[in-house]
Motif scaffolding. Structure first.
Motif, PDB file in Angstrom:
ATOM      1  N   ILE A  69       0.871  -1.075   0.019  1.00 54.79           N
ATOM      2  CA  ILE A  69      -0.111  -0.105  -0.219  1.00 54.79           C
ATOM      3  C   ILE A  69       1.068   1.224   0.019  1.00 54.79           C
ATOM      4  O   ILE A  69       1.798   1.325   0.734  1.00 54.79           O
ATOM      5  N   ARG A  70       0.433   2.385  -0.905  1.00 54.45           N
ATOM      6  CA  ARG A  70       1.290   3.591  -0.883  1.00 54.45           C
ATOM      7  C   ARG A  70       0.073   4.372  -0.873  1.00 54.45           C
ATOM      8  O   ARG A  70      -0.981   4.238  -1.130  1.00 54.45           O
ATOM      9  N   ILE A  71       0.341   5.410   0.168  1.00 53.32           N
ATOM     10  CA  ILE A  71      -0.749   6.541   0.377  1.00 53.32           C
ATOM     11  C   ILE A  71      -0.191   7.965  -0.167  1.00 53.32           C
ATOM     12  O   ILE A  71       0.808   8.360   0.294  1.00 53.32           O
ATOM     13  N   LEU A  72      -1.042   8.592  -1.038  1.00 53.46           N
ATOM     14  CA  LEU A  72      -0.495  10.018  -1.640  1.00 53.46           C
ATOM     15  C   LEU A  72      -1.649  10.955  -0.996  1.00 53.46           C
ATOM     16  O   LEU A  72      -2.791  10.485  -1.253  1.00 53.46           O
ATOM     17  N   THR A  73      -1.607  12.006  -0.267  1.00 50.98           N
ATOM     18  CA  THR A  73      -2.369  12.643   0.278  1.00 50.98           C
ATOM     19  C   THR A  73      -2.008  14.284  -0.143  1.00 50.98           C
ATOM     20  O   THR A  73      -0.947  14.601   0.033  1.00 50.98           O
ATOM     21  N   TRP A  74      -3.123  14.880  -0.303  1.00 51.14           N
ATOM     22  CA  TRP A  74      -3.060  16.450  -0.807  1.00 51.14           C
ATOM     23  C   TRP A  74      -3.151  17.088   0.709  1.00 51.14           C
ATOM     24  O   TRP A  74      -3.021  18.455   0.538  1.00 51.14           O
ATOM     25  N   ASN A  75      -3.600  16.520   1.635  1.00 47.98           N
ATOM     26  CA  ASN A  75      -3.826  17.149   3.133  1.00 47.98           C
ATOM     27  C   ASN A  75      -2.354  17.552   3.728  1.00 47.98           C
ATOM     28  O   ASN A  75      -1.485  16.493   3.760  1.00 47.98           O
ATOM     29  N   TYR A  76      -2.305  18.436   4.571  1.00 47.89           N
ATOM     30  CA  TYR A  76      -0.943  18.565   5.400  1.00 47.89           C
ATOM     31  C   TYR A  76      -1.434  18.443   6.769  1.00 47.89           C
ATOM     32  O   TYR A  76      -0.440  18.643   7.703  1.00 47.89           O
ATOM     33  N   ASP A  77      -2.702  17.725   6.925  1.00 52.70           N
ATOM     34  CA  ASP A  77      -2.892  17.347   8.412  1.00 52.70           C
ATOM     35  C   ASP A  77      -2.250  16.220   8.824  1.00 52.70           C
ATOM     36  O   ASP A  77      -1.327  15.497   8.378  1.00 52.70           O
ATOM     37  N   TYR A  78      -2.451  16.003  10.197  1.00 46.94           N
ATOM     38  CA  TYR A  78      -1.893  14.816  11.011  1.00 46.94           C
ATOM     39  C   TYR A  78      -2.878  13.772  11.376  1.00 46.94           C
ATOM     40  O   TYR A  78      -2.787  13.141  12.210  1.00 46.94           O
ATOM     41  N   GLN A  79      -3.815  13.558  10.357  1.00 45.59           N
ATOM     42  CA  GLN A  79      -4.727  12.597  10.646  1.00 45.59           C
ATOM     43  C   GLN A  79      -4.450  11.056  10.726  1.00 45.59           C
ATOM     44  O   GLN A  79      -4.692  10.235  11.475  1.00 45.59           O
ATOM     45  N   SER A 137      12.389   3.253   0.699  1.00 46.90           N
ATOM     46  CA  SER A 137      12.129   1.690   1.131  1.00 46.90           C
ATOM     47  C   SER A 137      11.009   1.178   0.268  1.00 46.90           C
ATOM     48  O   SER A 137      10.187   2.010  -0.495  1.00 46.90           O
ATOM     49  N   GLN A 138      10.770  -0.041   0.173  1.00 48.80           N
ATOM     50  CA  GLN A 138       9.873  -0.614  -0.651  1.00 48.80           C
ATOM     51  C   GLN A 138       8.456  -1.000  -0.074  1.00 48.80           C
ATOM     52  O   GLN A 138       7.559  -1.569  -0.491  1.00 48.80           O
ATOM     53  N   GLY A 139       8.517  -0.668   1.304  1.00 44.37           N
ATOM     54  CA  GLY A 139       7.475  -0.986   2.218  1.00 44.37           C
ATOM     55  C   GLY A 139       6.093   0.034   2.064  1.00 44.37           C
ATOM     56  O   GLY A 139       6.142   1.210   1.324  1.00 44.37           O
ATOM     57  N   PHE A 140       5.278   0.041   3.373  1.00 42.97           N
ATOM     58  CA  PHE A 140       4.324   1.051   3.353  1.00 42.97           C
ATOM     59  C   PHE A 140       4.940   2.674   3.291  1.00 42.97           C
ATOM     60  O   PHE A 140       5.783   2.748   4.006  1.00 42.97           O
ATOM     61  N   ILE A 183       7.827  14.685  -6.420  1.00 42.34           N
ATOM     62  CA  ILE A 183       6.969  14.099  -7.518  1.00 42.34           C
ATOM     63  C   ILE A 183       7.945  13.075  -7.911  1.00 42.34           C
ATOM     64  O   ILE A 183       7.570  11.953  -8.507  1.00 42.34           O
ATOM     65  N   ASP A 184       9.178  13.247  -8.021  1.00 42.27           N
ATOM     66  CA  ASP A 184      10.239  12.112  -8.795  1.00 42.27           C
ATOM     67  C   ASP A 184      10.417  10.989  -7.835  1.00 42.27           C
ATOM     68  O   ASP A 184      10.125   9.831  -8.389  1.00 42.27           O
ATOM     69  N   ARG A 185      10.214  11.245  -6.418  1.00 39.25           N
ATOM     70  CA  ARG A 185      10.296   9.860  -5.749  1.00 39.25           C
ATOM     71  C   ARG A 185       9.017   9.296  -5.754  1.00 39.25           C
ATOM     72  O   ARG A 185       8.985   7.893  -5.472  1.00 39.25           O
ATOM     73  N   VAL A 186       7.550  10.050  -5.680  1.00 42.67           N
ATOM     74  CA  VAL A 186       6.527   9.429  -5.884  1.00 42.67           C
ATOM     75  C   VAL A 186       6.280   8.668  -7.075  1.00 42.67           C
ATOM     76  O   VAL A 186       5.958   7.405  -6.978  1.00 42.67           O
ATOM     77  N   ILE A 187       6.736   9.074  -8.052  1.00 45.52           N
ATOM     78  CA  ILE A 187       6.746   8.424  -9.481  1.00 45.52           C
ATOM     79  C   ILE A 187       7.399   7.155  -9.376  1.00 45.52           C
ATOM     80  O   ILE A 187       6.872   6.065  -9.863  1.00 45.52           O
ATOM     81  N   GLN A 188       8.656   7.146  -8.870  1.00 49.05           N
ATOM     82  CA  GLN A 188       9.415   5.871  -8.790  1.00 49.05           C
ATOM     83  C   GLN A 188       8.712   4.877  -8.072  1.00 49.05           C
ATOM     84  O   GLN A 188       8.741   3.759  -8.355  1.00 49.05           O
ATOM     85  N   ASP A 189       7.905   5.244  -6.865  1.00 52.79           N
ATOM     86  CA  ASP A 189       7.310   4.519  -6.017  1.00 52.79           C
ATOM     87  C   ASP A 189       6.171   3.552  -6.453  1.00 52.79           C
ATOM     88  O   ASP A 189       5.810   2.764  -6.112  1.00 52.79           O
ATOM     89  N   ILE A 190       5.305   4.704  -7.309  1.00 55.48           N
ATOM     90  CA  ILE A 190       4.012   3.988  -7.683  1.00 55.48           C
ATOM     91  C   ILE A 190       3.721   3.427  -9.046  1.00 55.48           C
ATOM     92  O   ILE A 190       2.737   3.359  -9.470  1.00 55.48           O
ATOM     93  N   SER A 191       4.966   3.610  -9.775  1.00 50.47           N
ATOM     94  CA  SER A 191       4.745   3.394 -11.044  1.00 50.47           C
ATOM     95  C   SER A 191       4.329   1.885 -11.315  1.00 50.47           C
ATOM     96  O   SER A 191       3.664   1.528 -12.461  1.00 50.47           O
ATOM     97  N   ASN A 192       4.267   1.017 -10.511  1.00 51.24           N
ATOM     98  CA  ASN A 192       3.897  -0.397 -10.785  1.00 51.24           C
ATOM     99  C   ASN A 192       2.490  -0.719 -10.085  1.00 51.24           C
ATOM    100  O   ASN A 192       2.152  -1.635  -9.855  1.00 51.24           O
TER     101      ASN A 192
END
Length: 333
Positions: A137-147, A180-183, A251-260
């Motif tokens: 699981i990967r989570i991308l959030t546009w929120n800056y909160d601490y939920q 890292s390759q985890g959550f 954004i480069d780190r995100v793309i690397q991690d979610i490409s698959n």
């Protein structure tokens, strides 16, 4: 297991924090609370600062900043619109003032309200019996909160904010985490906090479970006063158009991690026009994407805007989910 990516928007925190159109009125409620006599700071000075102004002076200054923010947002369609206007016109003094006041507002709001309960059921569902987070699981959030951090703290009995961010592998705009390759949680708009180039990040509160009381107000306003006094500190809450100083961009780190990614779940996100460049980069680099779930009462409109951001849509199934009582958990998990 399928690689699953979530995209969270403001609607994912709506049971705890205000939506865009609700921010001015919620700021006004906070101001009324901070103006109560029993929550007034004294007229002593902060011992850590070489400032002539007293604690009460800084408190009144913060209240003034919050009133200004509420009024100016009310004159624009959203806080993002006002922020973009300030950035385009190079009014960086008010731009910084906006980010600082907005950060403090969200810190107080999260102390005044319990976390959105849906985060609790989400963690209860995905965690193993030993509190191990799922690696797919990967989570991308546009929120800056601490939920996420607030909710997860009760699962591991850890309330230090930095430790929670490390445990959850929170990677944000100005604070790069080792790959890292985890959550992992990527905060696309930064996070509530402060930073100084070349130094570790700072926070308005160190313990995430602080109750809203005079002690917490003192801690937050002391940090607010520190920012006002030390001009080399910057706000880590950000907007999509704001450039990064990091050598490796988020954004480069995100793309690397979610490409698959094979399955994408969009929760409470309206696919804002302001974010279109990053949305396109993310969506069009998911080369293995097979299915998209859109969870929103307005899923039809979200689907239309989502498709407009995608170059290749053939072979991708899109399923709308209108029930928002719990965050959607696909069968692919």
């Amino acid at each position: 297991m399928s690689k699953v990516t979530y995209i969270f928007g403001a609607g994912a925190s709506k049971n705890a924090l205000p939506l865009i159109n609700e921010i001015p009125s919620r700021i006004e409620q906070l101001v009324q609370t901070l103006e109560q006599d029993n929550l007034a700071l004294d007229n002593k000075k902060f011992s850590v600062l070489k400032e002539e102004k007293t604690k009460r002076n800084f408190q009144l200054e913060l209240i003034s900043d919050l009133k200004w923010l509420s009024k100016t947002i009310s004159n624009h369609s959203s806080v993002d619109t006002f922020a973009k206007k300030l950035y385009i016109t190079k009014n960086f003094s008010d731009y910084y003032r906006l980010k600082l006041a907005l950060s403090v507002f969200f810190v107080f709001e999260q102390a005044r309200n319990k976390p959105d309960i849906r985060y609790d059921s989400f963690f209860a569902s995905i965690l193993s019996s030993t509190s191990v987070l799922p690696s797919n699981i990967r989570i991308l959030t546009w929120n800056y909160d601490y939920q996420f951090e607030l909710t997860f703290s009760n699962y591991i009995n850890q309330y230090d904010l930095k430790s929670l961010e490390d445990y959850l592998s929170v990677d944000s705009k100005f604070f790069e985490k080792p790959y890292s390759q985890g959550f992992r949680i990527f905060k696309l708009n930064g996070t509530i906090g402060l930073f100084r180039d070349g130094f570790n990040n700072y926070r308005f509160i160190n313990k995430i479970n602080r109750q809203f009381d005079l002690g917490m107000i003192h801690e937050v306003i002391q940090n607010y006063a520190t920012i006002k006094s030390l001009h080399d500190l910057k706000i880590s809450l950000s907007f999509s158009w704001e450039p990064e100083s990091n050598q490796t961009k988020l954004i480069d780190r995100v793309i690397q991690d979610i490409s698959n990614t094979e399955v994408l779940i969009v929760i409470g996100y309206s696919v804002h026009f302001f974010n279109r460049e990053i949305d396109r980069a993310i969506l069009n680099n998911m080369k293995n994407l097979k299915r998209i779930y859109i969870q929103s009462p307005e899923a039809d409109g979200v689907k239309e805007r989502l498709l407009a951001s995608m170059v290749q849509t053939s072979g991708i199934e899109i399923i709308n989910k209108y029930n928002t009582e719990q965050f959607y958990l696909p069968n692919e998990l």
